[in-house]
Design an enzyme around this catalytic site. Structure first.
Site, mmCIF file in Angstrom:
data_model
loop_
_atom_site.group_PDB
_atom_site.id
_atom_site.type_symbol
_atom_site.label_atom_id
_atom_site.label_comp_id
_atom_site.label_asym_id
_atom_site.label_seq_id
_atom_site.Cartn_x
_atom_site.Cartn_y
_atom_site.Cartn_z
ATOM 1 N NE ARG A 1 -20.598 -3.795 6.020
ATOM 2 C CZ ARG A 1 -20.118 -4.197 4.836
ATOM 3 N NH1 ARG A 1 -20.257 -3.435 3.781
ATOM 4 N NH2 ARG A 1 -19.493 -5.333 4.718
ATOM 5 C CD GLU B 1 -18.791 -2.985 9.135
ATOM 6 O OE1 GLU B 1 -17.987 -2.222 8.573
ATOM 7 O OE2 GLU B 1 -19.064 -4.140 8.704
ATOM 8 C CE LYS C 1 -4.398 1.384 2.114
ATOM 9 N NZ LYS C 1 -5.330 1.154 3.230
#
Length: 640
Positions: free
Chosen positions: A393, A365, A277
């Site tokens: 969610r 979540e 990344k």
């Protein structure tokens, strides 16, 4: 070599050599670093997938072959290769280039997203549709190792692995989501990256992959024999996938040869690609916290961010986390939970000072909410910090696990309201409507930092399921202020200003937004801080409704099911008039990306729209009074 602005579609890649593809990769990386230094955006994720994206478009034929990006914030190279370079100066701006895949932008964007862990489920739909219709194309979901911690991704893997259907899943493994990844799955991938057996097997199998296609069957058998001999099966193979990797995600030739080989397989395949990344830009590449995941404009040479926060201001996330830390130092039962958003929710300091009471559950979540319930029922005081858009969610867990059992969990709903550049998938406008109809739920929103501190303190001391909303952005905050926490009486509003002509009811930072308009235009208005959205302040609301003054409800949330609905329902229940109630909120629509001032104007929430409604409300009141006066005169004449 084409200029990036000359690219119309990815077909030109078919004629480029590996050296030319590497040159293109360098050009794209340089363009992204320069362009995003001016506009901001998701820099680190996109720098990590430049070579991977080029290799995908070289090996596959988009849009016939379906590239399905998980989360979607890493699609900038994909957008460049599909002819959108010239629009990057409008990235994430009002009516500009989306930071995510967008069906309306290009035929190469075959699936819209913004939340994680959805790509493999969507891919399953594409795969089944293809086979039902006897079509012949590849379906390639690209998912990160962070997103793979989401339960939905495993549900989809379980389904597709069992189906045996042809699909090529790309696992982009960079060890990061927004913050550093956590969990057993992360440890497993790390072992696969570093294991000597894996590395040795990879070297052997990589050479096998280069065998000519007419030896395809032999190649496949040899590779499988190598893997069986060299290492134990992994979780992907146990789920029905043929596994290849790990391979270097920055080596285009290795990527292409692997993709070309796997295209010939008629089975579920996972290709494990290891990327870095932020690759190619040192400030982003060395970031281990997640600061460079999504950024504003920055100084190109130094990586210094250009936007400065006033010394007397803090982000709302920081305000809440500071209050939480102070309370946790007083009460050892308080713990903080985050679904992979330690940095985004400003919980870094909490994690540093109280590491034993900070839990990052990964991008999960649903698990975060039910896990908090388990803590609460066992006597702990959990605080779950979760973005409004991601709370959606976990609806069932809120209703079934927390509210139904009436468990004392405090949930901080971060990024409530309009969020700007992330657009439709991230606007925090649905949480009130989603939560308000559930029993045993309290919903509150502070106007300022001091009220936020007291709300958090009150929520923990009331031992009830409480949701505290707070927006993206900054507010005044004196970090040295050592004021005493004070209880806020449940379900109470405050009167910020008294007036005689009309009434404004709003909540959160919108209170000061309306207060400024009232002051600027010398409006003779009462301003109510409706800080408790559920329950309502029934006593004060009855008084306001019986005043017969025009009432304007302002909310930066969807009107259906919001405070507007709550007040109209209240008026109906208590047989109070409601024809003098006017509503300013978000209608039945998704809200696009853009600076708040432009979005507000679009939604008729800006100053001009408010003043027009004030004028209409006062005119209607005047006409009503005039009619009443005429009716009174007529009655008097008729009755002598």
């Amino acid at each position: 070599m084409k200029e990036l602005t000359e690219i119309e579609n990815p077909s030109f890649l078919k004629d480029l050599s590996i050296d030319e593809l590497n040159e293109l990769s360098a050009n794209i990386r340089e363009f992204l670093i320069n362009s995003l230094s001016k506009t901001g955006g998701h820099l680190a994720p996109n720098l990590g997938v430049v070579e991977l994206t080029i290799a995908l478009h070289k090996a596959f034929n988009s849009p016939n072959d379906k590239l399905i990006w998980d989360v979607g914030h890493q699609t900038y190279t994909h957008k460049i290769l599909t002819g959108r370079t010239q629009f990057f100066n409008s990235l994430r701006k009002y009516k500009g280039l989306s930071g995510f895949p967008k069906l309306s932008e290009s035929e190469h964007d075959v699936w819209e997203t913004g939340h994680s862990s959805t790509s493999i489920s969507a891919a399953a739909g594409f795969v089944y549709s293809r086979d039902y219709k006897n079509e012949d194309h590849h379906v390639i979901p690209i998912i990160g190792d962070g997103a793979l911690t989401g339960g939905m991704a495993f549900e989809a893997l379980n389904h597709l692995g069992h189906s045996g259907k042809r699909v090529i899943v790309i696992l982009n493994d960079n060890e990061m989501s927004i913050s550093k990844n956590v969990g057993a799955f992360t440890r497993m991938l790390n072992h696969m990256r570093t294991s000597k057996k894996f590395k040795r097997a990879k070297r052997i199998s990589s050479s096998v992959l280069s065998v000519e296609s007419h030896l395809f069957d032999l190649t496949k058998r040899v590779k499988e024999s190598i893997k069986t001999f060299m290492m134990a099966r992994n979780i992907f193979e146990d789920m029905g996938f043929t596994y290849y990797g790990p391979i270097n995600g920055h080596e285009i030739s290795e990527l292409i040869s692997t993709f070309d080989y796997c295209k010939q397989l008629n089975e579920p395949v996972i290709i494990h690609v290891v990327t870095k990344k932020g690759h190619g830009y040192e400030p982003a590449a060395t970031d281990q916290v997640g600061v460079w995941h999504g950024v504003g404009p920055y100084e190109l040479e130094t990586g210094k961010f250009l936007k400065k926060i006033d010394e007397n201001k803090r982000s709302w996330s920081k305000v809440i986390s500071e209050a939480l830390l102070r309370l946790a130092k007083i009460d050892e039962r308080i713990v903080a939970i985050t679904p992979a958003m330690k940095n985004g929710s400003a919980l870094n300091q909490f994690a540093e000072e109280l590491p034993d009471r900070f839990i990052d559950v990964g991008i999960a979540e649903q698990h975060a909410i039910t896990f908090a319930g388990g803590l609460a029922i066992s006597g702990m005081k959990p605080f779950v910090s979760i973005y409004s858009t991601f709370l959606q969610r976990a609806y069932d867990q809120v209703s079934h696990d927390l509210a139904r059992q009436n468990l004392p969990v405090v949930v901080g709903i971060d990024r409530s309201g309009i969020v700007g550049g992330d657009g439709e998938t991230h606007q925090g406008i649905f949480d009130i409507a989603m939560l308000r109809h559930i029993p045993n739920v309290n919903i509150i929103m502070p106007r300022n930092a001091r009220e936020a501190f007291n709300m958090l303190y009150s929520a923990f001391n009331r031992n009830e399921l409480t949701f505290i909303r707070y927006p993206r952005g900054n507010t005044f905050f004196d970090i040295e202020d050592d004021f005493k926490f004070q209880m806020i009486k449940k379900g109470t509003w405050t009167t910020v200003k008294e007036g005689n002509e009309l009434i404004f009811i709003t909540y959160g930072p919108s209170v000061d937004y309306i207060a400024d308009i009232i002051k600027k235009h010398h409006l003779n208005a009462t301003l109510i801080n409706a800080r408790s959205i559920k329950p309502l302040d029934k006593q004060l609301l009855k008084k306001l409704l019986r005043s017969n003054l025009p009432i304007i409800i302002f909310e930066e949330a969807i009107k259906i099911g919001g405070l507007n609905s709550a007040i109209l329902e209240f008026a109906s229940d208590y047989k109070l008039r409601s024809d003098h109630i006017y509503s300013l909120g978000i209608g039945d629509a998704f809200v696009p990306q853009g600076d708040k001032k432009f979005v507000y104007k679009d939604l008729n929430l800006d100053e001009d729209a408010i003043l027009m409604l004030v004028e209409l409300a006062l005119l209607n009141k005047k006409n009503e009074e005039s009619k009443e006066k005429k009716d009174t005169v007529l009655w008097q004449k008729r009755n002598g």
